[in-house]
Design an enzyme around this catalytic site. Sequence first.
Site, PDB file in Angstrom:
ATOM      1  N   ASP A   1     -61.948  43.358 -35.213  1.00 28.96           N
ATOM      2  CA  ASP A   1     -63.476  43.841 -35.140  1.00 28.96           C
ATOM      3  C   ASP A   1     -64.144  44.059 -33.893  1.00 28.96           C
ATOM      4  O   ASP A   1     -63.685  43.239 -32.821  1.00 28.96           O
ATOM      5  CB  ASP A   1     -64.249  42.479 -36.042  1.00 28.96           C
ATOM      6  CG  ASP A   1     -65.694  42.909 -36.399  1.00 28.96           C
ATOM      7  OD1 ASP A   1     -66.117  44.273 -36.386  1.00 28.96           O
ATOM      8  OD2 ASP A   1     -66.530  42.116 -36.552  1.00 28.96           O
TER       9      ASP A   1
ATOM     10  N   GLU B   1     -65.027  48.251 -30.548  1.00 30.52           N
ATOM     11  CA  GLU B   1     -65.515  49.764 -30.035  1.00 30.52           C
ATOM     12  C   GLU B   1     -65.346  49.714 -28.574  1.00 30.52           C
ATOM     13  O   GLU B   1     -65.137  50.809 -28.095  1.00 30.52           O
ATOM     14  CB  GLU B   1     -66.985  50.087 -30.308  1.00 30.52           C
ATOM     15  CG  GLU B   1     -67.045  50.119 -31.897  1.00 30.52           C
ATOM     16  CD  GLU B   1     -66.933  48.891 -32.713  1.00 30.52           C
ATOM     17  OE1 GLU B   1     -67.309  47.761 -32.054  1.00 30.52           O
ATOM     18  OE2 GLU B   1     -66.529  48.857 -33.735  1.00 30.52           O
TER      19      GLU B   1
ATOM     20  N   ASP C   1     -70.234  48.107 -40.905  1.00 27.20           N
ATOM     21  CA  ASP C   1     -71.507  47.209 -41.562  1.00 27.20           C
ATOM     22  C   ASP C   1     -72.418  48.164 -42.360  1.00 27.20           C
ATOM     23  O   ASP C   1     -73.760  48.668 -42.073  1.00 27.20           O
ATOM     24  CB  ASP C   1     -72.237  46.772 -40.464  1.00 27.20           C
ATOM     25  CG  ASP C   1     -71.553  45.501 -39.958  1.00 27.20           C
ATOM     26  OD1 ASP C   1     -70.414  45.145 -40.340  1.00 27.20           O
ATOM     27  OD2 ASP C   1     -71.723  45.079 -38.730  1.00 27.20           O
TER      28      ASP C   1
END
Length: 809
Positions: A408, A411, A486
């Site tokens: 997670d 990015e 999300d």
Amino acid sequence: MLTSETIHPDRNDKREARAAVHRIGRVARWELAEEGVRLYGEKANLSLTFLADGAVRIRLFFGVAPDLATTPAVLPQTKAGAVSLEETARDYRAVAAGGVAVAVDRERGIFSVFRANGETLLAGVDLFWDRDRSATLTAGMDENSHFYGLGEKTGFLDKKGERYEMWNSDVYEPHVPDISALYQSIPLLIHFRSGGTGAAYGVFLDDPGRAAFDMRTSPDRYAIQSENGNLDLYVLEGPTLKDVVKRYAGLTGKPPMPPRWAIGYQQSRYSYMNEEEVLGIARTMREKRIPCDVIYLDIHYMDEYRVFTWDPERFPDPKGMMRQLKEMGFRVVPIVDPGVKQDPKYPVYVEGVREGYFCKKLEGETFIGNVWPGPSAFTDYTDERAAKWWGDLHQFYIDHGIEGIWNDMNEPSVFNTASKTMDVDVVHANGGRPKTHGEWHNLYGMLMSKATYEGMARGLGGERPFVLTRAGYAGIQRYAAVWTGDNRSYWEHLAMSIPMVLNLGLSGVAFAGPDIGGFSHHASGELVARWTQAGALFPFCRNHSAIDTPHQEPWVYGERVEAICREYLGLRYRLMPYLYSLFYEATSTGLPIVRPLLLEYPEDANVANLCDQFLLGRDLLAAPILRPGTTARSVYLPEGVWLDFWTGERLEGGRFVLAQAPLEVMPLYVRAGAILPEQPLRQHAEEAVEGPTTLRVYAGGEGSFRLFEDDGRTFGYESGRYRLREFAWTEADGERTLSASVVHDGYEGDASELRIAVGNLDREPSSVQLSGAEESGARHYDAAKKVLTVSVRGAGGEFRLSLQEQGLR
Ligand code: GLC
């Protein structure tokens, strides 16, 4: 006091001069080069490489020779054979034998791409760059144009009229249509023209920096823009959509087979806070007979969010907990974020600094950014040594019996920079060919998942690992499944999860799914029921919810919702042989598991933007309910005959039908002629349950299905240790036949027993013949259900089951 800055040229440049753009200009010369063909223009040049598989790489370059290194997204490619060159008054034309052709306009250096038969694929309109070298290609589109792909984007299936950016971003804001970039960047655009030839082609921009795809601004052209001027394009010939998807898979890779357990239902929560809670969830799943394979551990399992640690109070005995979970048939997937806590007493941080594994600025200072653990360093996965180190650190989890990892925040998300990510002037080592973060931002997550997958594979010694990731770039499918980040417990997000997963599938990422029930916001029971119905047929099937929301497990909303979740997740487990075989199809061809109707019915004008329903494989059509309080909906059935999966009702396709859908029912249809393999219900993927596979055959049409079987765990299938059987159903001259053949026989697992249930038979066949296998037990025709059931022994090889019915044509 004024300084010389007063007369800075930037303050004086005319606006027009700043806005000026440049073009290749007149093409003076061309030559054959090692990679293919080079064309030299007045201000810039083009390099063309024709690939064997109906594709051409077109690279804009400045200077004498192009930099032809690809990013890690692109697999080694075979070049096409002979390339011939022609000159016409207007163009230079390069044609690959049996492949595509590129014509470059002599006056302006604009290129177009054609199929061998002369049909236009990409019709170049313009190619220009500005003073900052941000380069743009524009190409023609018209009223028949539709656009697909682009990975994980908001909006509907067809991207016409939209503009998106490629810049991996942690977007906690609601995922609304004007969010132009989410966590994944897959710069593949599929241009499909309905009507006429119905031809499709793909354009892949291999640029992991900031890029944009604009199908909105002009009515007659779309634009592909690379902020770094990296126009490194691959034009992929169709002519069909499936061809484009397969060619793209040839370029960037196919997903490996996941372990079978990873196809099961997965339960997550930010966070299950401690050992008791995790064990409680596991026990409740089993008590309530809700099939489930995986429980996730979100960030609270760690010691102050230090990756590769356990919180000693919350999880005092992780090995003991793992043992108990394993006994109940559960796997655990812990979260691993890229940020390594800056802490001189934390061995991972100390070693990373000492060995130079973290991302740095050119001047040598380690980039530190805030994430959950506070100030943190980030591994430079472009450095092979660092990537190997990271991968090997996962032995920590393997030693605890863990086989799957959740990546997670990759990015990467950074809380305290203005850009919310790593500074663009960080320099990635990249094996001596350094790249700034600005140039390679979109690769960060994928390279993290690659290091993770490879490290886990090394440590698991032949067992297939599972990696789930939030961020990715083209090629991510080789290493990880993708969940769509999300989202919220909004009905709109349930609806949007369909086109998002469909376009991910068209962009190479077959193994994808949303947080079922929605991550943030509070979900209603009705929403969880409806989302679970749809999600049970998505390739990746996980319920996850955020820290500040009410719990969202299937039993939270009372017995009715619980029963619905049990029923649909049970359906997933019963259909697992179908689903698992579709995973194998993705592994071997790159085709998606869930598909827009468009992929199977490209000529049907009704489906170009149809995305409130989807196909699982070719033959199962799901039409989820996407609004609250809704108990009926219109469903589009494409041409052919369709059967209501629940009632067996026979429906002519090529029209809309009204489906009744009380909360217990998600409208689901099977194509007549389909063959669906089904297994007895299991509580987890590897549970040993007695009973043969049932082949459900739906008479009234023709079809075939390839059933894939292997051990579900190892890489043996890569060296032939699997069984692939083909079942075909034909209907002709009063005879209906199921024929079984063995395409590949490399697996010893038992295949001798099979139950064949032929549905949609109005009458009991007048004669039933089986050759090549034996009937075991009594044959049975259920007149109410219109199903003939035949049990077969010795079904592992070739056999034929023929049904004759008088009066059947
Ligand atoms: C991010 C993830 C979410 C996770 C949370 C805490 O928001 O997208 O899935 O639960 O971080 O780790």
